[in-house]
Enzyme design. Structure first.
Site, short mmCIF file in Angstrom:
data_model
loop_
_atom_site.label_atom_id
_atom_site.label_comp_id
_atom_site.label_asym_id
_atom_site.label_seq_id
_atom_site.Cartn_x
_atom_site.Cartn_y
_atom_site.Cartn_z
N GLU A 29 45.96 -0.36 -8.29
CA GLU A 29 44.59 -1.00 -7.59
C GLU A 29 44.88 -1.19 -6.18
O GLU A 29 45.85 -1.48 -5.63
CB GLU A 29 44.64 -2.17 -8.42
CG GLU A 29 43.16 -2.64 -8.73
CD GLU A 29 42.42 -1.55 -9.84
OE1 GLU A 29 41.80 -0.86 -9.00
OE2 GLU A 29 42.61 -2.04 -10.95
N THR A 31 45.13 1.01 -4.04
CA THR A 31 46.00 2.09 -3.47
C THR A 31 45.13 3.22 -3.06
O THR A 31 45.73 4.08 -2.29
CB THR A 31 47.06 2.48 -4.55
OG1 THR A 31 46.61 2.64 -5.85
CG2 THR A 31 47.93 1.47 -4.74
N GLY A 120 33.25 -4.20 -12.39
CA GLY A 120 34.42 -3.55 -12.14
C GLY A 120 34.74 -2.48 -12.83
O GLY A 120 35.83 -1.85 -12.81
N SER A 122 32.84 0.25 -12.38
CA SER A 122 32.33 1.37 -11.41
C SER A 122 30.90 2.01 -11.89
O SER A 122 30.84 3.39 -11.71
CB SER A 122 33.49 2.47 -11.47
OG SER A 122 33.07 3.45 -10.51
N GLU A 154 28.41 6.30 -0.33
CA GLU A 154 28.80 4.97 -0.42
C GLU A 154 29.49 4.32 0.97
O GLU A 154 29.09 3.12 1.37
CB GLU A 154 30.01 4.63 -1.62
CG GLU A 154 30.11 3.11 -1.75
CD GLU A 154 30.43 2.75 -3.14
OE1 GLU A 154 30.28 3.60 -4.18
OE2 GLU A 154 30.93 1.50 -3.29
N ASP A 166 36.77 5.98 -7.91
CA ASP A 166 35.79 5.91 -8.77
C ASP A 166 35.08 7.12 -8.96
O ASP A 166 34.78 7.60 -9.82
CB ASP A 166 34.81 4.80 -8.26
CG ASP A 166 35.46 3.41 -8.21
OD1 ASP A 166 36.74 3.32 -8.55
OD2 ASP A 166 34.96 2.51 -7.65
C1 GLA Z 1 36.73 -0.38 -5.81
C2 GLA Z 1 36.53 0.77 -4.98
C3 GLA Z 1 37.71 1.91 -5.34
C4 GLA Z 1 39.38 1.20 -5.42
C5 GLA Z 1 39.00 -0.09 -6.19
C6 GLA Z 1 40.23 -0.85 -5.99
O1 GLA Z 1 36.40 0.08 -7.24
O2 GLA Z 1 35.53 1.77 -5.35
O3 GLA Z 1 37.76 3.06 -4.48
O4 GLA Z 1 39.69 0.92 -4.04
O5 GLA Z 1 37.73 -0.97 -5.87
O6 GLA Z 1 41.25 -0.15 -6.89
#
Ligand code: GLA
Length: 388
Positions: A29, A31, A120, A122, A154, A166
């Site tokens: 996460e 990263t 969360g 996506s 984005e 994502d």
């Molecule tokens: C969001 C971002 C991703 C990633 C996550 C955390 O979903 O869009 O790129 O950084 O947070 O891991």
């Protein structure tokens, strides 16, 4: 979905439907924007975009769940400014597509999303990738270019300095597999998770306002860590380049908060690699421990969790059959992901749901994370799910 399209628009001539999935991130996460490793899986929750030529110079976008229609001049798309509205996602994608040499044809669009917003999982990337495919309407594009184009939308238009995870998993997802992504080389490998194990996402049903600004702060804090670590290790370009062995003797150079942010990233990259190894050797207990360690690191070092996520992650652990649990995605709300024995799933759902209701008076939505295929065209309209 085709029936709804026909009700909404005068013509469905040339109708096509494109799908792009949401995701659950198993481990790794925050990263991705540090060019490290992530291990998401694409879900069967997805965004679907139906499109047909409008023939009148307009681009119309209708969102079924928001029950909202917006109309634009197709010829003027490149000049639009962000409106801080859900249409920023498709419009940002349209602008990047135009820049990449794909002019946008006037069209009518209908969007159906089964990925819950703000969960969360996506929903934004699902909307970006499905919109991109709808705008391209079958024109070929390299899959990696597609993911990057949506990430640029984005970053540049929506204004979120997100990593590639994502959009990448939405494009490259595969049935029955998690996908380990190397966010620097942008290569990946499929990781099949051990048999008899399930992953379940539990939604806190909250999204705290801090999410956007804190994300930007974390991106800046990681960059600050890199600048300082470079003074000791000139070859370091991102936290991905820093191993725990390099980090420990240099940690005292960093201000406390920056040190903790960097420590999360450095240790999280190692956890992703260990998790994949443990998965390959079927060491379920080790996989579970790594999930819990990841959560603790996000909770205390990276500080992107929240009370509701901590509650769900903690409440999962004593439930029969659970190996581990952690927050997933950007944080400050959204979902946890829990790894457990297949047969323990029904009891888990019941127990976690009643514990959360007792504590917060909210009914958490619960999703089975079934690794699914990446984005593409839906040739068989019958398979498109109803709006949930
Ligand atoms: C969001 C971002 C991703 C990633 C996550 C955390 O979903 O869009 O790129 O950084 O947070 O891991």
């Amino acid at each position: 979905m085709t029936a709804e399209f026909r009700r909404l628009y005068p013509s469905a001539e040339g109708l096509r439907v494109f799908r792009a999935p949401g995701r659950v991130n198993v481990i790794g996460e925050h990263t991705d924007y540090n060019y490290g490793f992530v291990l998401p899986m694409a879900l069967d929750l997805a965004a679907y975009v139906a499109t047909a030529p409008s023939g009148d110079g307009k681009l119309r976008i209708y969102s079924e769940d928001r029950k909202e229609m917006r109309e634009f001049d197709a010829a003027g798309l490149a000049d639009l400014a962000p409106a801080h509205h859900w249409t920023d996602y498709p419009i940002g994608v349209a602008q990047e597509a135009i820049r990449a040499g794909y002019p946008i044809e006037p069209a009518n669009l209908l969007i159906r999303a089964t990925v819950p917003d703000g969960s969360g999982l996506s929903s934004s990337a699902a909307l970006e990738v499905s919109s991109a495919l709808a705008f391209l309407a079958g024109r070929p594009i390299d899959p990696l270019e597609l993911a990057k184009l949506c990430q640029r939308a984005e970053r540049n238009f929506v204004g979120m300095p997100c990593g590639i995870m994502d959009q990448y998993i939405s494009v490259f997802g595969r049935e029955h597999s998690a996908v380990e992504i190397d966010c620097r080389s942008l290569g990946h490998r499929f990781v099949s998770l051990p048999a008899g194990v399930a992953f379940i996402a539990v939604n806190t049903m909250v999204k705290h306002a801090l999410a956007g600004s804190a994300y930007k702060d974390r991106v800046r804090e990681c960059a600050a860590a890199v600048e300082i670590l470079k003074t000791r290790y000139p070859a370091v370009e991102s936290l991905r380049d820093v191993t725990p062995g390099m980090f420990e003797p240099a940690a005292h150079l960093l201000p406390d908060v920056v040190m903790r942010r960097a420590r999360h990233i450095v240790t999280e990259d190692v956890r992703v690699n260990r998790f994949v190894e443990a998965s390959q050797s079927g060491d379920l207990a080790a996989m579970g421990r790594l999930l819990v360690e990841s959560h603790r690191s996000l909770q205390y070092d990276y500080q992107v969790s929240c009370e509701e996520l901590d509650f769900l992650a903690d409440a999962a652990l004593p439930i029969e059959g659970v190996y581990g649990s952690r927050m997933t995605g950007g944080g400050f709300g959204g979902c946890t992901v829990t790894m457990l024995r297949d047969e323990a799933a029904a009891n888990f759902r019941e127990r976690i749901s009643s514990a959360y209701q007792d504590r917060y008076g909210l009914v958490p939505r619960i999703y089975d994370c079934k690794p699914s295929a990446g984005a593409g065209e839906c040739k068989n309209f019958e398979t498109i799910p109803a709006l949930v």
